[in-house]
Motif scaffolding. Structure first.
Motif, PDB file in Angstrom:
ATOM      1  N   LEU A   1      14.528  10.042   0.331  1.00  0.00           N
ATOM      2  CA  LEU A   1      14.901  10.808  -0.860  1.00  0.00           C
ATOM      3  C   LEU A   1      15.574   9.996  -1.958  1.00  0.00           C
ATOM      4  CD1 LEU A   1      16.354  13.995   0.869  1.00  0.00           C
ATOM      5  CD2 LEU A   1      14.310  13.913  -0.560  1.00  0.00           C
ATOM      6  N   VAL A   2      16.384   8.998  -1.582  1.00  0.00           N
ATOM      7  CA  VAL A   2      17.206   8.286  -2.567  1.00  0.00           C
ATOM      8  C   VAL A   2      16.772   6.826  -2.655  1.00  0.00           C
ATOM      9  CG1 VAL A   2      19.535   7.699  -3.301  1.00  0.00           C
ATOM     10  CG2 VAL A   2      19.143   9.817  -2.039  1.00  0.00           C
ATOM     11  N   PRO A   3      16.017   6.455  -3.689  1.00  0.00           N
ATOM     12  CA  PRO A   3      15.625   5.065  -3.849  1.00  0.00           C
ATOM     13  C   PRO A   3      16.729   4.256  -4.529  1.00  0.00           C
ATOM     14  CG  PRO A   3      14.579   6.409  -5.535  1.00  0.00           C
ATOM     15  CD  PRO A   3      15.380   7.346  -4.677  1.00  0.00           C
ATOM     16  N   LEU A   4      16.794   2.967  -4.228  1.00  0.00           N
ATOM     17  CA  LEU A   4      17.718   2.094  -4.932  1.00  0.00           C
ATOM     18  C   LEU A   4      17.289   2.005  -6.403  1.00  0.00           C
ATOM     19  CD1 LEU A   4      18.172  -0.840  -2.390  1.00  0.00           C
ATOM     20  CD2 LEU A   4      19.378   1.345  -2.532  1.00  0.00           C
TER      21      LEU A   4
ATOM     22  N   PRO B   1       0.837  -1.215   0.000  1.00  0.00           N
ATOM     23  CA  PRO B   1       0.000   0.000   0.000  1.00  0.00           C
ATOM     24  C   PRO B   1       0.866   1.259   0.000  1.00  0.00           C
ATOM     25  CG  PRO B   1      -0.759  -1.570   1.658  1.00  0.00           C
ATOM     26  CD  PRO B   1       0.555  -2.084   1.160  1.00  0.00           C
ATOM     27  N   ALA B   2       0.554   2.191  -0.881  1.00  0.00           N
ATOM     28  CA  ALA B   2       1.353   3.406  -1.023  1.00  0.00           C
ATOM     29  C   ALA B   2       0.598   4.612  -0.478  1.00  0.00           C
ATOM     30  CB  ALA B   2       1.721   3.636  -2.480  1.00  0.00           C
ATOM     31  N   ILE B   3       1.315   5.440   0.279  1.00  0.00           N
ATOM     32  CA  ILE B   3       0.763   6.704   0.764  1.00  0.00           C
ATOM     33  C   ILE B   3       0.751   7.743  -0.359  1.00  0.00           C
ATOM     34  CG2 ILE B   3       1.023   8.547   2.478  1.00  0.00           C
ATOM     35  CD1 ILE B   3       0.358   5.802   3.644  1.00  0.00           C
ATOM     36  N   LYS B   4       1.725   7.607  -1.262  1.00  0.00           N
ATOM     37  CA  LYS B   4       1.911   8.593  -2.328  1.00  0.00           C
ATOM     38  C   LYS B   4       2.694   7.923  -3.447  1.00  0.00           C
ATOM     39  CE  LYS B   4       4.396  13.007  -3.026  1.00  0.00           C
ATOM     40  NZ  LYS B   4       5.235  14.042  -2.338  1.00  0.00           N
ATOM     41  N   ALA B   5       2.469   8.338  -4.675  1.00  0.00           N
ATOM     42  CA  ALA B   5       3.242   7.847  -5.818  1.00  0.00           C
ATOM     43  C   ALA B   5       3.963   9.022  -6.469  1.00  0.00           C
ATOM     44  CB  ALA B   5       2.342   7.154  -6.827  1.00  0.00           C
ATOM     45  N   ILE B   6       5.244   8.795  -6.826  1.00  0.00           N
ATOM     46  CA  ILE B   6       6.054   9.853  -7.437  1.00  0.00           C
ATOM     47  C   ILE B   6       6.511   9.378  -8.812  1.00  0.00           C
ATOM     48  CG2 ILE B   6       8.157  11.224  -7.250  1.00  0.00           C
ATOM     49  CD1 ILE B   6       7.976  10.874  -4.202  1.00  0.00           C
ATOM     50  N   GLN B   7       6.153  10.150  -9.848  1.00  0.00           N
ATOM     51  CA  GLN B   7       6.576   9.851 -11.221  1.00  0.00           C
ATOM     52  C   GLN B   7       7.769  10.745 -11.550  1.00  0.00           C
ATOM     53  OE1 GLN B   7       4.695   7.719 -13.426  1.00  0.00           O
ATOM     54  NE2 GLN B   7       6.354   7.862 -14.934  1.00  0.00           N
TER      55      GLN B   7
ATOM     56  N   MET C   1      15.445   8.821  10.606  1.00  0.00           N
ATOM     57  CA  MET C   1      15.772   7.721   9.691  1.00  0.00           C
ATOM     58  C   MET C   1      17.275   7.619   9.471  1.00  0.00           C
ATOM     59  SD  MET C   1      12.634   6.782   9.020  1.00  0.00           S
ATOM     60  CE  MET C   1      12.121   6.086   7.468  1.00  0.00           C
ATOM     61  N   ARG C   2      18.049   7.610  10.569  1.00  0.00           N
ATOM     62  CA  ARG C   2      19.498   7.605  10.490  1.00  0.00           C
ATOM     63  C   ARG C   2      20.074   6.458  11.318  1.00  0.00           C
ATOM     64  NH1 ARG C   2      21.206  12.169   8.282  1.00  0.00           N
ATOM     65  NH2 ARG C   2      23.317  11.878   9.031  1.00  0.00           N
ATOM     66  N   PRO C   3      21.337   6.089  11.058  1.00  0.00           N
ATOM     67  CA  PRO C   3      21.993   5.071  11.877  1.00  0.00           C
ATOM     68  C   PRO C   3      22.316   5.605  13.265  1.00  0.00           C
ATOM     69  CG  PRO C   3      23.555   5.998  10.312  1.00  0.00           C
ATOM     70  CD  PRO C   3      22.204   6.559   9.963  1.00  0.00           C
ATOM     71  N   SER C   4      22.987   4.782  14.065  1.00  0.00           N
ATOM     72  CA  SER C   4      23.281   5.150  15.443  1.00  0.00           C
ATOM     73  C   SER C   4      24.242   6.335  15.518  1.00  0.00           C
ATOM     74  CB  SER C   4      23.888   3.965  16.184  1.00  0.00           C
ATOM     75  OG  SER C   4      25.211   3.718  15.725  1.00  0.00           O
TER      76      SER C   4
ATOM     77  N   GLU D   1      13.312  14.817  -5.927  1.00  0.00           N
ATOM     78  CA  GLU D   1      13.399  16.241  -5.587  1.00  0.00           C
ATOM     79  C   GLU D   1      12.725  16.548  -4.256  1.00  0.00           C
ATOM     80  OE1 GLU D   1      12.254  20.596  -7.515  1.00  0.00           O
ATOM     81  OE2 GLU D   1      12.238  18.773  -8.759  1.00  0.00           O
ATOM     82  N   ASP D   2      11.541  16.031  -4.043  1.00  0.00           N
ATOM     83  CA  ASP D   2      10.817  16.300  -2.805  1.00  0.00           C
ATOM     84  C   ASP D   2      10.843  15.113  -1.853  1.00  0.00           C
ATOM     85  OD1 ASP D   2      10.082  18.896  -3.596  1.00  0.00           O
ATOM     86  OD2 ASP D   2       8.430  18.093  -4.792  1.00  0.00           O
ATOM     87  N   GLY D   3      10.911  13.920  -2.383  1.00  0.00           N
ATOM     88  CA  GLY D   3      10.980  12.741  -1.539  1.00  0.00           C
ATOM     89  C   GLY D   3       9.635  12.311  -0.995  1.00  0.00           C
ATOM     90  N   CYS D   4       9.660  11.249  -0.218  1.00  0.00           N
ATOM     91  CA  CYS D   4       8.445  10.704   0.384  1.00  0.00           C
ATOM     92  C   CYS D   4       8.188  11.358   1.738  1.00  0.00           C
ATOM     93  CB  CYS D   4       8.595   9.194   0.562  1.00  0.00           C
ATOM     94  SG  CYS D   4       8.499   8.254  -0.987  1.00  0.00           S
ATOM     95  N   PRO D   5       6.953  11.298   2.202  1.00  0.00           N
ATOM     96  CA  PRO D   5       6.641  11.833   3.542  1.00  0.00           C
ATOM     97  C   PRO D   5       7.425  11.098   4.627  1.00  0.00           C
ATOM     98  CG  PRO D   5       4.627  11.440   2.276  1.00  0.00           C
ATOM     99  CD  PRO D   5       5.743  10.822   1.500  1.00  0.00           C
ATOM    100  N   ILE D   6       7.693  11.781   5.727  1.00  0.00           N
ATOM    101  CA  ILE D   6       8.384  11.173   6.863  1.00  0.00           C
ATOM    102  C   ILE D   6       7.619   9.927   7.308  1.00  0.00           C
ATOM    103  CG2 ILE D   6       9.042  11.469   9.277  1.00  0.00           C
ATOM    104  CD1 ILE D   6      10.805  12.990   7.389  1.00  0.00           C
ATOM    105  N   GLY D   7       8.370   8.859   7.563  1.00  0.00           N
ATOM    106  CA  GLY D   7       7.761   7.598   7.967  1.00  0.00           C
ATOM    107  C   GLY D   7       7.501   6.657   6.822  1.00  0.00           C
TER     108      GLY D   7
END
Length: 407
Positions: free
Chosen positions: A255-258, A42-48, A82-85, A114-120
């Motif tokens: 922000l950065v997808p594989l 399930p997607a909260i948002k889709a980015i093209q 959303m960061r490491p220790s 450019e804008d990325g996905c919402p937090i979470g």
């Protein structure tokens, strides 16, 4: 420094099965639709994007990787940022690897949404029916894994450097600043620049790798893309895959997808575009984190529970250009031109670092521990420590071609 043409890399090919003979087209279409339904979240948002990719913003705890049997009860390792220790962030700050190269001809490249996905939520590249058809065709889905025997074989060629630990000691990561080119690769070919960490005896070896890749069979185009892959061998079988094409890698970046394409690539004799990448264990969790150090971008991590020996650290690291071809003709590597001494004509890796045993920081490899390996049409060289900006660096590239033209 040791130099060898017989390097220390054995190659593994993992081939996904073909469709069962005898099914009609409607059956095949129904099966593909079922597969798409099973892997979609399930997607909260889709980015093209302008490149034709669609990324679904999926809740971090609903991402496909958590479907892996070993990760059923996994708690995602990240704070609200959303960061490491803090321990790993302190290590990176002390290691001084984020400086761009001092020249107008060298520019850090931009990558990501450019804008990325919402937090979470995290961006997951949407799989299409065409993607499934390509991956289930009779073309191989290649993996490259084992630093044991040879720099050539099974359609692969390498050119780069390797370093290994002493018995009983382990590396806690490896990184470099990669020059980014767009070499030509046909549908059953690959051309890439990779950073790898590996551990374990033959048949039980685990590997993690990242870098850039041109792989039309995987991505459906000839763009240069940010990629990862992982493997864990076990009794003649191998678990793992590229990017998020199977469960395993935990995405944390919004922000950065594989699989994201690079917006700029270097030109021979012109402006060079590069990016700094790092694979590192987290001192607190033991998980293997992937970082793009320009603009301080943690991408995500591989949980240590996916691996056997690699869960305790790596015993080898490799930085190299890699090509694969199913036919006897190999594609260009790097810039496609090896011109010794020229870092604007030949593809480079700079700021090469490794996490040495007993040292929390990352530092350049020791010269007497570096093996240079090269094969057929491809060369590596000009490898040395330069200064506090370039650190350790080397060149790699080659034109490719037929067996006869590369003798």
């Amino acid at each position: 420094m040791k130099v060898t043409i017989l390097g220390i890399v054995t190659i593994f090919l993992v081939v996904w099965g073909n469709a069962v003979e005898g099914r009609d087209l409607s059956d095949e279409d129904s099966i593909l639709e079922t597969q798409l339904k099973n892997i979609s979240k399930p997607a909260i948002k889709a980015i093209q994007t302008e490149y034709g990719d669609t990324y679904d913003c999926v809740h971090v705890y609903e991402q496909p990787s958590l479907d892996h049997p070993l990760l059923k009860h996994h708690v995602v390792q990240c704070n609200w940022l959303m960061r490491p220790s803090a321990a790993l962030q302190k290590t990176l700050k002390a290691s001084k690897m984020t400086t761009s190269l001092y020249s107008v001809n060298y520019n850090p490249v931009k990558i990501g949404l450019e804008d990325g996905c919402p937090i979470g939520t995290v961006p997951i590249r949407r799989t299409t029916k065409e993607d499934l058809i390509r991956t289930e065709s009779d073309s191989p889905q290649p993996f490259f894994n084992d630093p044991a025997l040879d720099a050539t074989g099974n359609g692969y060629q390498y050119a780069g450097i390797v370093t290994r630990t002493d018995s009983g000691k382990v590396y806690h990561g490896a990184g470099a600043r990669l020059d980014i080119y767009n070499p030509r690769a046909e549908n059953e070919q690959i051309s890439a620049a990779v950073i790898m960490v590996l551990a374990g005896p033959q048949g039980k070896r685990g590997g993690i790798r990242t870098g850039w890749m041109v792989n039309p069979h995987l991505y459906g185009d000839s763009r240069t893309r940010f990629f990862t892959s992982w493997t864990q061998e076990n009794n003649g079988k191998a678990d793992g895959c590229y990017d998020l094409t199977c469960p395993g890698f935990i995405q944390t970046s919004t922000l950065v997808p594989l699989g994201a394409p690079f917006s700029n690539v270097s030109q021979i004799g012109g402006v060079q575009y590069d990016t700094s990448m790092l694979i590192s264990t987290d001192p607190e969790s033991g998980n293997w984190w992937l970082m793009i150090l320009d603009d301080d971008k943690p991408i995500g991590y591989w949980p240590k529970t996916l691996f056997d020996s690699l869960s305790r650290g790596a015993n080898a690291a490799l930085w190299a250009g890699l090509v694969y071809s199913r036919s006897s003709d190999s594609p260009p590597m790097g810039s496609g031109v090896y011109q010794g001494g020229s870092f604007v004509h030949t593809c480079y890796m700079a700021q090469v670092v490794v996490g040495k045993p007993g040292d929390a920081k990352f530092s350049p490899p020791d010269a007497d521990e570096v093996l240079v390996q090269q094969s057929r049409c491809y060369k590596a060289g000009d490898n040395s420590y330069v200064d506090e900006n370039w650190l350790y660096r080397f060149l790699f590239s080659g034109p490719g071609g037929s067996q006869q033209s590369c003798k």
